[in-house]
Design an enzyme around this catalytic site. Sequence first.
Site, PDB file in Angstrom:
ATOM      1  N   LYS A 139    -100.357 -61.022  27.356  1.00 15.29           N
ATOM      2  CA  LYS A 139    -101.050 -60.309  28.490  1.00 15.29           C
ATOM      3  C   LYS A 139    -101.800 -61.453  29.073  1.00 15.29           C
ATOM      4  CE  LYS A 139    -101.042 -56.544  25.887  1.00 15.29           C
ATOM      5  NZ  LYS A 139    -101.141 -55.178  26.999  1.00 15.29           N
ATOM      6  N   SER A 144     -93.371 -58.623  16.533  1.00 17.21           N
ATOM      7  CA  SER A 144     -92.967 -57.605  17.577  1.00 17.21           C
ATOM      8  C   SER A 144     -91.659 -58.525  17.875  1.00 17.21           C
ATOM      9  CB  SER A 144     -94.664 -56.853  18.759  1.00 17.21           C
ATOM     10  OG  SER A 144     -94.306 -57.962  19.234  1.00 17.21           O
TER      11      SER A 144
HETATM   12  C1  LIG Z   1     -97.769 -59.077  19.684  1.00 16.67           C
HETATM   13  C2  LIG Z   1     -97.965 -58.035  21.112  1.00 16.67           C
HETATM   14  N1  LIG Z   1     -96.662 -57.646  21.199  1.00 16.67           N
HETATM   15  C3  LIG Z   1     -96.249 -56.348  22.610  1.00 16.67           C
HETATM   16  C4  LIG Z   1     -97.434 -56.004  22.632  1.00 16.67           C
HETATM   17  C5  LIG Z   1     -97.195 -54.734  24.059  1.00 16.67           C
HETATM   18  O1  LIG Z   1     -97.384 -54.975  24.909  1.00 16.67           O
HETATM   19  P1  LIG Z   1     -98.002 -53.603  25.947  1.00 16.67           P
HETATM   20  O2  LIG Z   1     -99.932 -53.186  25.438  1.00 16.67           O
HETATM   21  O3  LIG Z   1     -98.070 -53.918  27.095  1.00 16.67           O
HETATM   22  O4  LIG Z   1     -97.266 -52.290  25.579  1.00 16.67           O
HETATM   23  C6  LIG Z   1     -98.792 -56.193  22.258  1.00 16.67           C
HETATM   24  C7  LIG Z   1     -99.962 -55.661  23.186  1.00 16.67           C
HETATM   25  O5  LIG Z   1    -101.005 -56.362  22.903  1.00 16.67           O
HETATM   26  C8  LIG Z   1     -99.152 -57.363  21.842  1.00 16.67           C
HETATM   27  O6  LIG Z   1     -99.889 -58.299  21.388  1.00 16.67           O
END
Ligand SMILES: Cc1ncc(COP(=O)(O)O)c(C=O)c1O
Length: 365
Positions: free
Chosen positions: A57, A284
């Site tokens: 981010k 994630s």
């Molecule tokens: C831990 C985590 N994984 C994946 C994502 C997904 O990314 P995006 O917002 O670019 O889709 C985020 C987004 O906040 C996240 O905090």
Amino acid sequence: MTTTAATLADLDAARLLKGLRHTVGNTPLLAVHYTFDGDPRTLFVKSEQLNMTGSIKDRMALHILETAYREGTIRPGDTIAEATSGNTGISFSAIGRALGHPVRIFMPDWMSRERVDLIRSLGAEVVPVSAEQGGFLGSIRMSEEYAAGNEHVFLPRQFANEGNVRAHELTTGPEIWWQLRFQFRTPDAFVAGVGTGGTVMGVGRFLRRVAPAVKVYPLEPAESPTLRTGSKVGRHRIQGISDEFIPHILDLSALDAVVDASDGDAVLMAQQLAGRLGLGVGISSGANFIGAVKVQQELGRDAVVVTVFPDDNKKYLSTALLQDEPVQEHFLTPRIRLTGYEAFKRVCHTCCDLEDCTQKLPHGA
Ligand SMILES: Cc1ncc(COP(=O)(O)O)c(C=O)c1O
């Protein structure tokens, strides 16, 4: 503020932003080796947990603030207000405070304790939003109400701001392309979990431009198939993705099929990444790795499949990530054995703008 003072403050911001650029992005690409049912394979993963605040981010926050300064939509001293489930709040807090802005974060009150404490430790104010107040959608509404009519509040609006996609189109995508080109490879597919959709849309847009046949897959939790059903269903434990609605900047018609990962499988995969390879990443990241394994199963064992580790494990120490996770029959993690990884960081050194390099061969390769 007088014109001279404003100009001086702008110059200060330009200098600070230039310095911050060295702390965000240009992360290593990992070639992660594993076996699937004993068969050796490799996936490529961008190590986004190594950004300034430990998440992908930072790229979006820095790009949106740089653009806002360039376009004059933020002024020195303005309050940055944003609705976020965590990482975005941490990024805007760190980068916003580095630029001297007060920061106010609206966040569902069920996010991990570490996320709230991290944001507070970075000098920002957290406004917790309960399920009764509308949860995630309530956080967005409350941040908009707070900004309405107040010209000294800057609202990045990550779910609707094209700058979120551009950040990845201008940085993450070209870095992946060049780091692979220096290995004499081109990507066959990119997979990423969808929070705002900024990563999958931006990286996908860049890669499609330089390699039109590349497949681009959004990923969501199997327990909460919002992308496939169009509305919020079920509950899941993969913080950062699948936030109750389909974000404005996500255009599913521009992407390939939605891939899913079970949250328990993602937890087990993240545990294996840390326990076997020393890669301390979030849940994630485990989900993205599972998704990439599935895509490689479909495209063929030698397909060049790329994904990202969006953040590190430090925000999840009080969550399922550190607990025993029961294995279910359909999980892939028990069939995967991680065997090692190599890291690459070489990017184009002869041009200042990576995007301009896309038609050239790797320099010195
Ligand atoms: C831990 C985590 N994984 C994946 C994502 C997904 O990314 P995006 O917002 O670019 O889709 C985020 C987004 O906040 C996240 O905090």
